[in-house]
Scaffold this motif. Structure first.
Motif, short mmCIF file in Angstrom:
data_model
loop_
_atom_site.label_atom_id
_atom_site.label_comp_id
_atom_site.label_asym_id
_atom_site.label_seq_id
_atom_site.Cartn_x
_atom_site.Cartn_y
_atom_site.Cartn_z
N GLY A 61 0.78 -1.22 0.00
CA GLY A 61 0.00 0.00 0.00
C GLY A 61 0.82 1.28 0.00
O GLY A 61 0.29 2.36 0.27
N THR A 62 2.12 1.17 -0.28
CA THR A 62 2.90 2.40 -0.37
C THR A 62 3.00 2.82 -1.84
O THR A 62 2.95 2.00 -2.75
N ARG A 63 3.10 4.17 -2.07
CA ARG A 63 3.35 4.62 -3.43
C ARG A 63 4.09 5.94 -3.38
O ARG A 63 4.17 6.59 -2.34
N HIS A 64 4.61 6.34 -4.50
CA HIS A 64 5.39 7.57 -4.51
C HIS A 64 5.25 8.22 -5.87
O HIS A 64 4.81 7.61 -6.83
N ASN A 65 5.64 9.49 -5.95
CA ASN A 65 5.94 10.07 -7.25
C ASN A 65 7.16 10.96 -7.10
O ASN A 65 7.57 11.29 -6.00
#
Lengths: 279, 288, 286
Positions: free
Chosen positions: A87-91
């Protein structure tokens, strides 16, 4: 140490210092890691906001800030350890030697070979000292016993532990003292021959004497490695690092040479933190 | 006021005494059953009883084929359920912890754990004996028992995996290990003892169950030891059931009934006690 | 990387087994029962007589079997709940550490005694006791089964209630004691109410265990298919009916299919109880 004059600098989110007096400077050539506009989320909760900074080759960079400020999370984006949390995300972009480490084709194994990590709580495996250090090389396919012996010896020497454990390589690593365990974990990380070493509060669980040993070790290691260290202790950051980044609630408040951060911080928040007014 | 306090105290003591009595009553009955079986059963045990075939419809002779049959059933059940259960647990705990699939699998495990044993018997009859044409056989019985103990093995294996600190995995990944390398070299070696001991409890249950093998494997009498997976078998629990309820001279064969009960209980509780003992041993050995 | 993927697929496959087995259970019970359910004979299920083998007219009324199961289950839970819950209170709140270390494995051991052995004990020991105490013709009746089933449900009830009671926050208990409540008052007014949903779930699962139990009831309840509320009557449960008759029915006959129908009824009852218990437990966050 008034910061009034410095407070009205433009509110841009880039914190890349562009020149330094002592001439050690930072041309693009010796930028090892370059982070641009990084945002990071756990589920819907954003924990890092527009982080941009450069980490220089063969220098020690310290991340400081109160607990929960995102410094550890940020450290773990540098070798994509956050990937194992669901459930982690980044940009945004993280470039190491100019290559985007979150690009589709990146091989995680190669990335983590290049970017070693030492954890907060020393976590040797419940195996022998030898097997702990040999774990990484074995994973990467080295089977030859004498080659492994050489790697283990070299890594333990680099971690300043060889003299203490050379006679008990086969005994269980959990029998070592806390400080020895942490240096063993450093040796274990060195054994895969990384270029960058990430350290997440490596001395937080150690007594003062062991802490000094680890700090001395960091100073020696920076001859050959780019080191990024997360620390609770501002004194430690001041002692071991060349650059310091101050994080607060997911923002990179200030990033500069350690000397400058600790003598002439540009931001009021930084000054308050390092003088102990909060945090 | 003081008298009131005294009165409450006495009241408390009496009620505590009653609660204690309730708890000890349960334990007393367990002990009573065990002692009754042991005292009456041990006299029936001799070399002949353990090593010969029953004679005259079970009125005389031993229970050798029933012991062997139960062992066959249990071993094959383990061979089927243990790898499957452990692999399921590895998936659920190491691979997709939050996924929708995981949620459904967990629901299935809980459901399976609640299915009555006789329904497993019907299921085994319908699918293994009739549909797959394995007939009434060791294979059908073991497959049925395996389905029944699968949830126990999965749940206890998962607990053992959860007990391995997350730091072991992190440090391994940080050294560039892949997921499978991490699981194989740095999780399983520490989890397997726990996975096995937990699973033994399920296996003990399989050894003592009758209902699932009634129509899938058990024969009251089979003139030889089973020679293949497709043979019927005698089994201790079924043998006891028949001796105790179907035998024409039920009272005369009482010693044989007690003897069979004793052997069955020794086997099942032996397995359980080993599991309980091993569990506390490993708990002490693996402290991180 | 293909190797990692293959391994993941292997483990996913293994984890699918449980789902597949649950699906197959419903499918195969349904498959064997369906020809009867969709025939005009299905109305026979609602009759009040169970005479599955007869030269004149077969009767497949499952009502006596359902009431038999319910009577035994109701009585068993009546015995098991007080003993189970009180034992759990004792273990978690009152017993010393040593007592816990001795009692808990013993209770686990009880859960491990095979049901056929309990049934055997019922025939040999409990039946004569009941017969003589109450002056009955036979000691094989509903109350005999209920007592033994209560014993078998007790470990389930104790273990889950014990967990629920232990999860009650110590700060609640301390607050209660600080207000001058005695230990007993604290247990009744703070601990038990707070753990109540867990205890209810424990009872649900206990009922599931009892209603699905086969060998013990088959051996000790006397197996007369009558509708009765008298605990001293002989009764026949759904489980015992399947166990006793499936071995002798002709494959594919109405009788055979009706036994599968009874299996489906049992499956649905236990499935429902289980789901309710899980809902209750999840709301507690246990």
């Amino acid at each position: 140490m008034s910061s009034d004059t410095l407070n009205n600098e433009p509110a841009i989110k880039t914190h890349i210092p562009d020149s330094f007096e002592d001439g050690q400077g930072c041309t693009p050539n010796n930028i090892k890691i370059s982070v641009k506009d990084l945002n990071f989320f756990y589920g819907i909760r954003q924990v890092l906001f527009d982080i941009s900074l450069n980490i220089y080759d063969k220098k020690v960079t310290a991340f400081i800030g109160p607990s929960g400020c995102g410094k550890s999370t940020f450290l773990r984006t540098l070798n994509r350890m956050n990937d194992i949390i669901e459930g982690t995300r980044h940009n945004g972009d993280i470039l190491i030697d100019g290559n985007d480490i979150y690009a589709e084709k990146v091989n995680l194994v190669e990335l983590r070979k290049k970017v070693g990590m030492v954890f907060q709580r020393s976590n040797p495996f419940p195996k022998s000292v030898f097997e702990n250090v040999a774990y990484g090389p074995r994973i990467h396919g080295i089977k030859n016993k004498s080659e492994l012996d050489d790697i283990v010896e070299k890594s333990l020497k680099n971690a300043g532990l060889w003299e203490e454990v050379k006679d008990r390589l086969t005994s269980n690593a959990l029998a070592l003292s806390g400080g020895q365990q942490q240096r063993l974990c450093i040796a274990r990380a060195l054994a895969i021959d990384p270029e960058i070493l990430l350290m997440d509060e490596p001395a937080s669980a150690l007594d003062p004497k062991s802490t000094t040993r680890v700090e001395d070790l960091i100073s020696e290691l920076k001859e050959n490695y780019t080191i990024v260290i997360v620390t609770h202790s501002m004194q430690q950051a001041a002692r071991v690092s060349d650059y310091t980044a101050f994080f607060y609630e997911g923002d990179l408040v200030e990033f500069d040479k350690t000397k400058k951060i600790f003598t002439m911080p540009a931001k009021k928040q930084t000054e308050d933190y390092i003088t102990g007014r909060f945090g | 006021m003081k008298g009131g306090i005294m009165k409450t105290k006495i009241q408390d003591l009496i009620i505590f005494g009653l609660i204690r009595l309730a708890a000890y009553f349960v334990v007393f009955i367990i002990a009573y059953i065990l002692i009754d079986i042991i005292v009456n059963g041990i006299g029936a045990i001799n070399w002949e009883f353990l090593t010969t075939f029953p004679r005259r419809g079970g009125s005389e002779g031993g229970i050798f084929p029933a012991i062997v049959g139960t062992l066959y059933l249990v071993l094959l059940t383990i061979a089927i359920a243990l790898p499957l259960g452990m692999a399921s647990a590895i998936y659920l705990n190491e691979y997709a912890k939050q996924s929708r699939f995981n949620h459904i699998a967990r629901l299935a495990i809980i459901t399976l754990a609640g299915v009555p044993s006789i329904v497993f018997g019907l299921f085994g009859l319908g699918i293994f004996v009739i549909f797959l044409q394995f007939g009434t056989s060791i294979l059908s019985g073991s497959l049925t028992l395996a389905c029944m103990i699968l949830p126990t093995i999965i749940v206890s294996s998962e607990e053992a995996l959860k007990a391995v600190p997350i730091q072991f995995r992190e440090a391994s990944y940080a050294l560039g290990a892949t997921k499978w390398q991490t699981i194989r070299k740095n999780v399983l070696p520490y989890a397997i003892p726990g996975m096995l001991t937990g699973s033994i409890l399920g296996i003990g249950r399989a050894a003592g169950e009758t209902a699932p093998i009634l129509f899938t494997a058990a024969a009251f009498f089979f003139p030889r030891l089973p020679g293949s997976l497709f043979d019927q078998v005698m089994a201790l629990p079924y043998h006891l059931y028949v001796l105790a309820t179907q035998h024409p001279g039920m009272d005369k064969v009482r010693p044989l009934q007690y003897g069979t009960a004793f052997v069955l209980i020794s086997l099942v509780l032996g397995i359980n006690i080993v599991a309980i003992f091993l569990r506390s041993y490993f708990l002490k050995k693996y402290k991180w | 990387m293909w190797k990692e993927k293959a391994i993941k697929i292997f483990f996913t496959g293994a984890a699918t087994t449980s789902i597949v087995v649950v699906g197959l259970i419903f499918l195969f019970l349904g498959k064997e029962a369906a020809p009867f359910i969709f025939s005009e004979n299905v109305a026979k299920l609602f009759g009040t007589e169970w005479v599955p083998v007869s030269f004149e007219k077969e009767q497949f009324g499952v009502l006596p079997l359902i009431t038999g199961s319910f009577l035994v289950t109701f009585l068993a839970i009546l015995f098991a709940v007080p003993f189970g819950v009180l034992s759990a209170v004792y273990l978690s709140e009152i017993a010393t550490k040593t007592e816990q270390e001795i009692l808990k494995p013993l209770i686990e051991l009880l859960a491990g005694i095979p049901s056929v052995v309990i049934g055997f004990f019922g025939i040999i020991v409990l039946s004569p006791i009941l017969k003589n105490t109450f002056g009955l013709e036979s000691g094989l009746n509903a109350i005999n089964g209920a007592i033994l089933l209560a014993l078998m449900a007790t470990p389930t009830i104790i273990t889950i209630s014990d967990d629920a009671i232990r999860s009650v926050s110590t700060s609640y208990k301390q607050a209660s004691i600080a207000l001058g409540a005695s230990k007993l008052q604290t247990i009744w007014r703070v601990v038990v109410p707070d753990a109540l949903s867990g205890i209810i779930a424990a009872v649900m699962l206990g009922i599931g265990r009892v209603i699905g139990e086969t060998m013990t009831v088959l051996m000790v309840t006397g197996n007369a298919a009558i509708i009765t509320a008298n605990p001293f009557d002989s009764v026949r449960t759904m489980t015992a009916t399947i166990a006793a008759e499936m071995g002798e029915v002709p494959f594919g006959s109405d009788h055979y299919r009706v036994l599968f129908c009874i299996g489906i009824i049992l499956l649905l009852i236990t499935f429902g109880l289980n789901m309710i218990a899980q809902k209750v437990l999840r709301r507690r966050g246990v």
